[in-house]
Each structure stands twice: as C-alpha cells, then as structure tokens.
Design an enzyme around this catalytic site. Structure first.
Site, PDB file in Angstrom:
ATOM      1  N   LEU A 165      18.437 -32.468 -26.115  1.00  0.00           N
ATOM      2  CA  LEU A 165      19.835 -32.683 -25.747  1.00  0.00           C
ATOM      3  C   LEU A 165      20.170 -34.104 -25.319  1.00  0.00           C
ATOM      4  O   LEU A 165      19.428 -34.729 -24.581  1.00  0.00           O
ATOM      5  CB  LEU A 165      20.202 -31.761 -24.592  1.00  0.00           C
TER       6      LEU A 165
ATOM      7  N   HIS B 267      21.945 -24.145 -27.795  1.00  0.00           N
ATOM      8  CA  HIS B 267      21.853 -24.699 -26.450  1.00  0.00           C
ATOM      9  C   HIS B 267      21.966 -23.675 -25.325  1.00  0.00           C
ATOM     10  O   HIS B 267      21.236 -23.734 -24.354  1.00  0.00           O
ATOM     11  CB  HIS B 267      22.963 -25.736 -26.299  1.00  0.00           C
TER      12      HIS B 267
HETATM   13  C1  LIG Z   1      18.754 -29.866 -21.921  1.00  0.00           C
HETATM   14  C2  LIG Z   1      19.750 -29.062 -21.134  1.00  0.00           C
HETATM   15  C3  LIG Z   1      20.670 -29.688 -20.322  1.00  0.00           C
HETATM   16  C4  LIG Z   1      21.575 -28.940 -19.581  1.00  0.00           C
HETATM   17  N1  LIG Z   1      22.472 -29.600 -18.789  1.00  0.00           N
HETATM   18  C5  LIG Z   1      23.343 -28.875 -18.062  1.00  0.00           C
HETATM   19  C6  LIG Z   1      24.285 -29.528 -17.208  1.00  0.00           C
HETATM   20  O1  LIG Z   1      24.311 -30.754 -17.121  1.00  0.00           O
HETATM   21  N2  LIG Z   1      25.144 -28.788 -16.505  1.00  0.00           N
HETATM   22  C7  LIG Z   1      25.122 -27.416 -16.564  1.00  0.00           C
HETATM   23  O2  LIG Z   1      25.911 -26.792 -15.876  1.00  0.00           O
HETATM   24  N3  LIG Z   1      24.235 -26.771 -17.340  1.00  0.00           N
HETATM   25  C8  LIG Z   1      23.351 -27.468 -18.090  1.00  0.00           C
HETATM   26  N4  LIG Z   1      22.453 -26.803 -18.883  1.00  0.00           N
HETATM   27  C9  LIG Z   1      22.360 -25.360 -18.797  1.00  0.00           C
HETATM   28  C10 LIG Z   1      21.606 -24.956 -17.537  1.00  0.00           C
HETATM   29  O3  LIG Z   1      20.583 -25.884 -17.290  1.00  0.00           O
HETATM   30  C11 LIG Z   1      20.971 -23.586 -17.623  1.00  0.00           C
HETATM   31  O4  LIG Z   1      21.873 -22.687 -18.156  1.00  0.00           O
HETATM   32  C12 LIG Z   1      20.556 -23.106 -16.248  1.00  0.00           C
HETATM   33  O5  LIG Z   1      19.730 -24.064 -15.660  1.00  0.00           O
HETATM   34  C13 LIG Z   1      19.873 -21.763 -16.286  1.00  0.00           C
HETATM   35  O6  LIG Z   1      19.349 -21.471 -15.022  1.00  0.00           O
HETATM   36  P1  LIG Z   1      18.706 -20.065 -14.678  1.00  0.00           P
HETATM   37  O7  LIG Z   1      18.297 -20.123 -13.263  1.00  0.00           O
HETATM   38  O8  LIG Z   1      19.615 -18.993 -15.099  1.00  0.00           O
HETATM   39  O9  LIG Z   1      17.423 -19.954 -15.637  1.00  0.00           O
HETATM   40  P2  LIG Z   1      16.130 -20.874 -15.844  1.00  0.00           P
HETATM   41  O10 LIG Z   1      16.189 -22.147 -15.117  1.00  0.00           O
HETATM   42  O11 LIG Z   1      15.894 -20.897 -17.310  1.00  0.00           O
HETATM   43  O12 LIG Z   1      14.978 -20.037 -15.155  1.00  0.00           O
HETATM   44  C14 LIG Z   1      14.441 -18.876 -15.707  1.00  0.00           C
HETATM   45  C15 LIG Z   1      13.294 -18.411 -14.847  1.00  0.00           C
HETATM   46  O13 LIG Z   1      12.877 -17.132 -15.270  1.00  0.00           O
HETATM   47  C16 LIG Z   1      11.484 -17.078 -15.334  1.00  0.00           C
HETATM   48  N5  LIG Z   1      11.110 -16.071 -16.322  1.00  0.00           N
HETATM   49  C17 LIG Z   1      11.595 -15.903 -17.572  1.00  0.00           C
HETATM   50  N6  LIG Z   1      11.008 -14.870 -18.167  1.00  0.00           N
HETATM   51  C18 LIG Z   1      10.142 -14.350 -17.277  1.00  0.00           C
HETATM   52  C19 LIG Z   1       9.235 -13.249 -17.298  1.00  0.00           C
HETATM   53  N7  LIG Z   1       9.104 -12.469 -18.357  1.00  0.00           N
HETATM   54  N8  LIG Z   1       8.505 -13.019 -16.196  1.00  0.00           N
HETATM   55  C20 LIG Z   1       8.607 -13.815 -15.107  1.00  0.00           C
HETATM   56  N9  LIG Z   1       9.456 -14.845 -15.031  1.00  0.00           N
HETATM   57  C21 LIG Z   1      10.207 -15.099 -16.105  1.00  0.00           C
HETATM   58  C22 LIG Z   1      11.049 -18.472 -15.671  1.00  0.00           C
HETATM   59  O14 LIG Z   1       9.749 -18.703 -15.225  1.00  0.00           O
HETATM   60  C23 LIG Z   1      12.065 -19.303 -14.895  1.00  0.00           C
HETATM   61  O15 LIG Z   1      11.599 -19.484 -13.588  1.00  0.00           O
HETATM   62  C24 LIG Z   1      21.561 -27.552 -19.658  1.00  0.00           C
HETATM   63  C25 LIG Z   1      20.643 -26.915 -20.479  1.00  0.00           C
HETATM   64  C26 LIG Z   1      19.770 -27.662 -21.240  1.00  0.00           C
HETATM   65  C27 LIG Z   1      18.868 -26.955 -22.202  1.00  0.00           C
END
Ligand SMILES: Cc1cc2nc3c(=O)[nH]c(=O)nc-3n(C[C@H](O)[C@H](O)[C@H](O)COP(=O)(O)OP(=O)(O)OC[C@H]3O[C@@H](n4cnc5c(N)ncnc54)[C@H](O)[C@@H]3O)c2cc1C
Ligand code: SF4
Ligand code: SF4
Ligand code: FES
Lengths: 591, 236
Positions: free
Chosen positions: A253, A354
C-alpha cells in the site's frame, strides 16, 4: 502419533486477536473482569501495525469540524448501506478515543500549536461534501504502528494475560451461549480449551484470498469461518475494498495520505483524469470511485507502461522535506518495492485488494446478532466481535480511509466494556458442551495423521488468482458463475489435502493449511453474495447491473453454511435510524 | 529460462534431529525485485512444506522475520534476493534458542523489553477532554526511537548480549530512551534506576553492531549514550 494433550483454561473474558480492536477491548474488559487474549502472532506483529495514514476524528485542530459532517461522509461513503446508529456512535466517540490514545502515550505528529496533527483523506469533507477537510489524525505515515505499540504497552502496564502464538480452531457453544474457543499452541503443539463467560472475535480481515493485496500473510479471515462453522451468519462479504494505490506488481500500500498531502494520479497522457470522475474533490473521492476510475482509464487504453497496466502517482512536487517528514514510510516502501525515489519520480500504482467491509454481524454494542427481514436483531449470548472481523456495519458498501483505525478503537472499547458487564452478570461459567472441541481436534489430527495427495500451495494459488480475476473490481454474472464452479472444485481438492510436516513444534504447514480451509469456506460466501446482488453499490460493481438499486437491494446480505459446506443467503434491513439526528436518506453519490 | 538461485537453509526439528543441518533449495526468480521471504514462501509452497519461519506484514513493519542472511541480521521481507551473493545462507537469529528451523524463542528478548517499563509513565493527570500539548520540536525527539519493530536484529548481533545473559541489550535500552525522551513521560527515575544496573547501559561497549543491524535505520548506540549521560547527570 501419540495422543496430543488438551489443556483447559478458564477466564471471564476471552478476546481472540491482538490487533487494535482486540487490545482496545482487552484494556477495557480487564478493568473489571479476568481477561485473556489469544493471538496467532505476538501482538505487535498484528496487521494493525501496518496502517499508515491515520485515524479520523473531528477534533477541529486544523479547521472547524463537526461529528455530523463526519457521519454524513461515512454514510455517503458507505453508499448508504452503513447502519446509521452505529455510524453516529462511532463519529461521536471519535474525538474521545483519539484523545485517550494520546493520553496513553501514542506519539502523534503535532501541529505548530502542539495539538495532534490532522491531514486530508479521501471522502472526508466539510459541510456535507463542500470540500476536503483535515480530519485524519496521524503519526507521520506510521499511525498503525504507533497505535498498536501504544495499546500493547498499556496492556503490559495493566498486566493483561496473553497467550501468544495460539491459533483458534473452533468456536465453542453450549445452551445457546458462546462459551469460548479451542486453540492450538503453535510453538509447542497441543490443544487448549479456553472456557469463558464472554468471547470477542477481533481476528481481522479476509483479504488474503486475493492475489494482489496490501495485507499481511495472516489476514485469512479465520474468525468468519469459525463463525460459519458454528452455524452463525456472516454479513456483506461481497463488499471488498480495492485501494487505488497499491505498488505496481506487488500490491503493497501507498497511503491515501499521499493524495491528502497533495499528490495526484496521472494517466499515460499526463492527464489528471480524476477531475472527470469526481469534479469537486478529484483525487480525494472515496476509494471505490478512484479505483474504478483507474481501472476504467486502463480499460480504455490510457494506462502507463508498455502494457498500459498501471497509473502514476505523482508527489515529488510536494517537496522532499515534506515527504521525509510526513511520509517517511512511503518513501521507504516505494524505494524498496518499486525502486523509485518518490521525491524525484512518480510511483507506478494499481488498485490492490485492501479491506474487508463484511464480517460477523453485530449491533452498535459489538454484540454478535442474528435476525433477518422479518425477525429483529437479537444478540447471541456471550459472543462479541469488533474491528475488521466484524460488520457493525459502519462501512457499508465502501469504507472511508482512516475510518478503520477509528472503528477498531470505538468498537474495541464498547465491546470490551459490554462483554465485561455480561461476564460479571453471570455467576458461573455456562458449562462446556459435551466433548468440547471435537471437530477442531479431529481437523488437526486428520492432517497430522493423514496422507492426502493434494498440497495447500497449489490450491491457494488457484484460489487467489481466480478470486482476483472473477470476483475483483469488476464482476458479472458470468465471471461469478465461473468462480462458483472453481470454488466447488477447489473445495473437493481440499478434502484430499495433506501436509508434509507431521511435527508438533511450529508447524507452519499445518497452520497455513487450516487457514486455506477457512479461506475456501468464506470465499463461497463472498461469491454467492456477489452473484445474488444484482446491482452496483460501493465496492461491489457489476458490469451487468451498473446502477444502485435501492428498491430491491438496500439491505444487508447474510450468509450461513450448512454441514456439507453449502451456503444459504438471507437478508436484513439497514438500520436507518440514527441515535439523535435525522436519518440521512439515500441520495445519488457524486464527489 | 527462469533464473534460479540457491538458498542454503538452516534446518532443525527438535522432534527428529539430533543436530541442525543445512538444506539447499533452488528458488526461481520469476519477477524482478523478489525478496528473501518470497523465496522462502516458494520453497514452502512448492518444494518442502516442512520448512518453518515466522512472517506477517511482508513489508518490514511487523518485525516477524528477522533472520541471519549471509551472516548479517536483516528482515527477509525487505531483502532483495538479487542483491545477495550465492548461495544465500539463511539462518535463525544468532544466540536465541531454536524452536524449529528459522523460528527462535523470543522469551528472553521480550522479558528484557518488559523490564524497562515500556509504557508512558505519568504523574500529572492529562487535561480531561483534550490532548496534552507537545511541540513539533519535542515530538521530533522521538523520531528514530518510536519506530522500533522489536525484531531483535540488533540485540542478537551484539557481542555483549551474547556474552552476558542478563544484559538488557540495545532493543530494550532504545525503548527505555524512547520514553525518557518523551516530554510527556515522568518515569525517568524509575527506568534509570533499572538501567544503571551493571547489566544495563554500562554493558554496552559501543561496538556498533546493533546500528549496523537495525533494518529500520535506528541508532540504539546513540540512545544508550543518552541513557548513560542521563544516569550521570542524575547522580548530581
Ligand atoms: C497497509 C495498510 C494500511 C492501512 N492504513 C490504514 C489507515 O491509515 N487508517 C485506517 O483507518 N485503516 C488503515 N488500514 C486498515 C486497518 O489497518 C485495519 O483494518 C485494522 O488495523 C484492523 O484491525 P483489527 O484489530 O480488526 O485486526 P488485525 O490488526 O488484523 O488483528 C487481527 C488479530 O487476530 C489474530 N488472529 C487472526 N486469526 C486468528 C486465529 N485463528 N487464532 C488466533 N488469533 C488470530 C491475529 O493474530 C491478530 O492479532 C490499513 C490497512 C493496510 C493493509
Ligand atoms: S553498541 Fe552496545 S548495544 Fe550495540 S552492539 Fe555494541 S555493545 Fe551491543
Ligand atoms: S532497534 Fe532496530 S533492530 Fe533493534 S529491535 Fe528495534 S527495529 Fe529491530
Ligand atoms: S514480515 Fe513483517 S517485518 Fe518482515
């Protein structure tokens, strides 16, 4: 293979996932009840760490802003599929959760007066769409890193219990309650049952089913498949966001923050084509609009390079100093992955898969809910979901940039609080079901003891290539029907999959094969949802149905899966009533 | 013809092998700019599923895949295959116990990170509904410190870290300075107390391996020098 031990752990609140959503929930729940987090990776290696551009909140640090404008932008961005109660809650809570992060120690970039720095981002406007606004709070272009490390630091300070490198295998239910999960200890091998009063899934998104993507290797949507396999629905999976600016050839990205700071897109004629597609905000239209415009330019032969298969992102004109100060990570990525010094040359980009708008259905309290067009929503006892794994739905058919980091803070917090209250209200744990985790244990043992001839690598290659081709930025009845057939065959092959590694210690072969099984399951739900939805809305674009159809399709898709893997679709209404302000009625979307 | 390169990979399965060995694989360079991690994935997905390593973000921000490649610690996901000499020798990070193949046990590394109190410590309550203020100049002091990804490339290249099992090491010390240097933090005394220990900052002999090894171009040595200054300053 001898018998593999099963260990049982008991906690009040169990959080699966240690990204931003999981850690924010853990901080909240651990204030009042015994809380544990399990994560496939060490917390700071979760995908949130990769987020770049920032987190949206109407702080008004640069110019006057209003949470109602933010709410309007989010609803319009969602192509009116977002649930307006949840969106109001999120936009109203935004300043509070961002300020909390600052208080926790997050190293935000600062304005001259010492306040948190804010930049422009796609789809965020002032005064209901008049012009772009500085709403996105950033720590340079490493906002996710700054946020995730800060949250983990707070968890360390508050002695939250972690089981790192544990992989969830099965969601456990009994007497209509979710009572925890079965997990696999990745480093040592061995089954672990986590028995809990309340369980929250914060397992992240499902973008790894696409070949060209911006995501971490671990974003395989495990939480969705575990829910589907437990007989629970998933919502709106057909809405997959393609970000306009992935690095050509690899998909990594380049944040929208680049355009927020003044960068813009050029076709092969050196034309700023976005002005034709979004006459008001040009390059800062929302992502579905920009990605489609780019794809359209390339379809019409105006792409760059010998194959005409990329677009140029120009930012050198904003100056090397500004780039190094505000976009240092981007400079590094462009240099490492595209061999481009972006202070001098433009970066070749294409749309890249994404973000997962769909997920496990929840209400605005992060409670997982059942319901449909007839039956009102009703929570599943003891089950919560937040972040990219969930569908609240605050993003509807298309998420606005910097609204996901906000989503994970708001619903992590709300969900953590809610689950703790629920856990505290139960005098005892609801007992485990008979033979808990039988299916998950069998799944692993079959792989460890079996000798199937198929290998995960080959099946996965075909899955991600065909999903991209048939279920990508543009879709038709024909491509989706083809993909349905391909998935059927891949699922058949997967039944004969075997793994080469039969060991217990850090068996990556086992984990990746389990993940592939998850991806096959929910891919069917993506494709079925997309095939049924005969309209174009937000990120879901059907060449054969190019218009939005509010009469027939202003509703959420729900998919469930039966024992033999067949997907069934159902629908539920969009929650159109906000909490305190009048409803934003669907309108035509122009930027 | 697709060009191929040889990867010579450290292998060890505690359940099977009495000692580690190296296994050679041919990796096809199918597109320009392939990284070592792409090569390892190709091996796993197409030739030998038994190979284990850690990876997540594949762009140098999560710190999962610090490895010793041709004798130097680096991140596999941002190291170009084409820029390396053949055969490409891939080993786990030195001095850490091996769990399997390229996967090492980080327990000791994390324990040292926890020891320096890696979180903002404040005594003055923040304003109730606004952020604390910090000037851009003060915020700039954190650049080069807050970006650490806990990959352990630095600590596992440090001779003092190898020699003294109790030495906190460059990563933990850099983290300590990240907080002490933060104008919002009020925990300097507590942390300096810990770091003034003989296994703290004073074990660093300014050999600079850590600076060389850091894939994020951070400078732990400089942070350690600042810590030493702060400790001396505080004694008066
Ligand atoms: C390159 C990039 C840049 C981005 N920039 C932005 C931004 O600037 N602003 C914005 O708002 N959003 C941004 N996003 C989107 C945002 O980063 C994500 O949507 C958000 O961080 C997701 O957070 P989460 O806590 O839901 O999941 P994640 O951070 O993906 O965490 C998932 C967790 O689940 C755990 N897990 C998964 N499966 C299992 C399993 N089977 N057993 C045990 N544990 C498991 C993993 O270990 C991890 O700890 C960006 C995304 C990308 C790809
Ligand atoms: S400078 Fe200090 S910390 Fe860095 S490698 Fe040398 S002894 Fe170790
Ligand atoms: S200082 Fe550099 S090498 Fe050391 S852990 Fe942090 S990022 Fe890795
Ligand atoms: S995979 Fe994240 S740093 Fe290499």
């Amino acid at each position: 293979m001898g018998d593999i031990p099963v260990t049982v752990h008991k906690h009040d609140a169990l959080i699966v996932g240690a990204g931003g959503a999981g850690l924010r929930a853990a901080l909240e729940a651990s204030k009042s009840v015994n809380t544990a987090v399990i994560s496939q990776v060490f917390p700071t290696r979760s995908h949130t760490v990769a987020a770049q551009g920032g987190v949206a909140a109407s702080l008004s640090n640069v110019e006057p802003d209003d949470w109602v404008w933010h709410m309007f932008d989010t609803i319009k961005g969602s192509d009116y599929l977002g649930d307006q109660d949840a969106i109001e809650l999120m936009c109203r809570m935004a300043p509070e959760v961002v300020i909390e992060l600052e208080h926790m120690g997050m190293p935000f970039s600062r304005l001259q007066d010492g306040k948190i720095f804010q930049r422009r981002f796609g789809g965020h406007t002032k005064n209901f769409g008049k012009e772009a606004i500085c709403r996105t709070c950033a720590a340079a272009d490493r906002t996710g890193h700054a946020m995730l490390h800060t949250l983990y630091e707070q968890c360390v300070k508050n002695h939250v219990i972690f089981y790192n490198e544990f992989f969830a295998l099965e969601l456990l239910m009994n007497e209509g309650h979710v009572v925890g999960v079965l997990a696999w200890d990745i480093a040592n091998g061995g089954f672990h049952i986590f028995h809990a009063k309340a369980t929250l899934f914060a397992t992240g998104g499902y973008i790894r089913v696409y070949k060209t993507n911006s995501n971490a290797h671990i974003n395989t949507g495990d939480g969705l498949s575990l829910s589907l396999r437990a007989g629970l629905p998933v919502e709106d999976l057909e809405f997959v966001q393609f970000h306009p600016t992935g690095i050509y050839g690899v998909g990594n990205l380049i944040t929208e923050g680049v355009r927020g700071e003044g960068g813009y897109l050029l076709n092969k004629d050196g034309e700023r084509f976005m002005k034709r597609y979004a006459p008001t905000v040009w390059d800062l239209a929302s992502r579905d609009v920009v990605s489609r415009a780019m794809a359209e330019e390339m379809r019409q032969g105006r792409g760059c390079g010998p194959k005409g298969d990329y677009i140029l992102l120009k930012l050198d004109h904003i100056g090397a100093d500004l780039i190094h100060e505000r976009l240092p990570g981007i400079w590094e990525l462009a240099y490492v992955f595209a061999h481009v010094d972006c202070t001098k040359e433009p970066i070749p980009v294409t749309p890249t898969a994404h973000y997962s708008m769909g997920g496990i259905p929840t209400n605005r309290f992060a409670e997982v809910v059942l319901g449909n067009m007839e039956k009102p929503e009703e929570p599943v006892k003891g089950f919560y979901a937040a972040g990219e794994a969930a569908c609240a739905s605050v993003h509807g058919a298309n998420r606005l940039g910097s609204n996901s980091l906000l989503d994970i803070m708001v619903f992590g917090k709300v969900g953590g609080k809610r689950m703790a209250e629920f856990a505290a209200s139960l005098p005892e744990h609801v007992p485990l079901p008979e033979n808990p985790g039988r299916k998950g244990i069998e799944e692993v043992k079959n792989l460890l003891n079996g000798n199937g001839p198929e290998r995960m690598g080959a099946i996965w290659d075909e899955l991600k290539e065909t999903m991209e081709f048939n279920c990508g930025v543009f879709r038709t009845e024909e491509t989706l029907t083809t993909q349905r057939g391909i998935l059927k065959k891949l699922c058949e092959r997967f039944k004969k999959v075997g793994i080469a590694d039969k060991g217990l210690a850090f068996n990556l072969d086992l984990i990746e094969t389990l993940e592939l099984g998850h991806m096959l399951d929910f891919s069917k739900a993506i494709v079925e949802g997309a095939l049924a939805r005969q309209e174009s809305r937000g990120a879901h674009y059907r060449d054969d149905y190019p218009n939005r159809d509010d009469v027939n399709w202003h509703k959420h898709t729900l998919a469930t899966m039966d024992e033999d893997g067949t997907i069934y679709l159902d629908y539920k209404p969009v929650r159109m009533k906000p909490l305190t302000v009048p409803t934003f009625e669907p309108k035509e979307r122009v930027y | 013809m697709v060009k191929t390169v040889t990867f010579s990979v450290f292998r060890y399965d505690p359940e099977k092998d009495t000692r580690p060995y190296y296994k050679d694989y041919r990796v096809e360079l199918r597109r320009p700019g392939m990284m070592v991690l792409d090569g390892l994935n190709q091996i796993r997905w197409e030739q030998d599923g038994t190979l284990a390593f850690r990876r997540s973000c594949r762009e140098g921000v999560c710190g999962s895949d610090g490895l010793n490649i041709n004798g130097v610690n680096m991140l596999a996901c941002i190291t170009h295959i084409e820029e390396l000499k053949e055969p490409i020798v891939v080993q786990p990070l030195p001095s850490m116990p091996v769990i399997k193949d390229l996967v090492v046990d980080f327990t000791d590394f994390y324990a040292k990170y926890y020891l320096v109190k890696p979180y903002l410590i404040t005594k003055t309550p923040p304003p109730s509904d606004r952020e604390r203020l910090q000037s851009p100049e003060d915020r700039k002091k954190l650049d080069g410190l807050y970006e650490c990804i806990l990959c352990a490339c630095c600590s596992t290249s440090c001779p003092s870290f190898w020699a003294d099992p109790n030495y906190l090491g460059p990563a933990a010390l850099l983290k300590a300075w990240r907080f002490i240097a933060d104008t919002r933090d009020e925990g300097a005394d507590e942390r300096l107390e810990i770091i003034n220990d003989r296994d703290g900052a004073w074990r660093c002999h300014t050999i600079l391996n850590c600076v060389e090894a850091c894939p994020k171009q951070l400078n732990p040595t400089e942070a350690i020098a600042e810590l030493k200054k702060a400790i001396i300053h505080r004694k008066f």
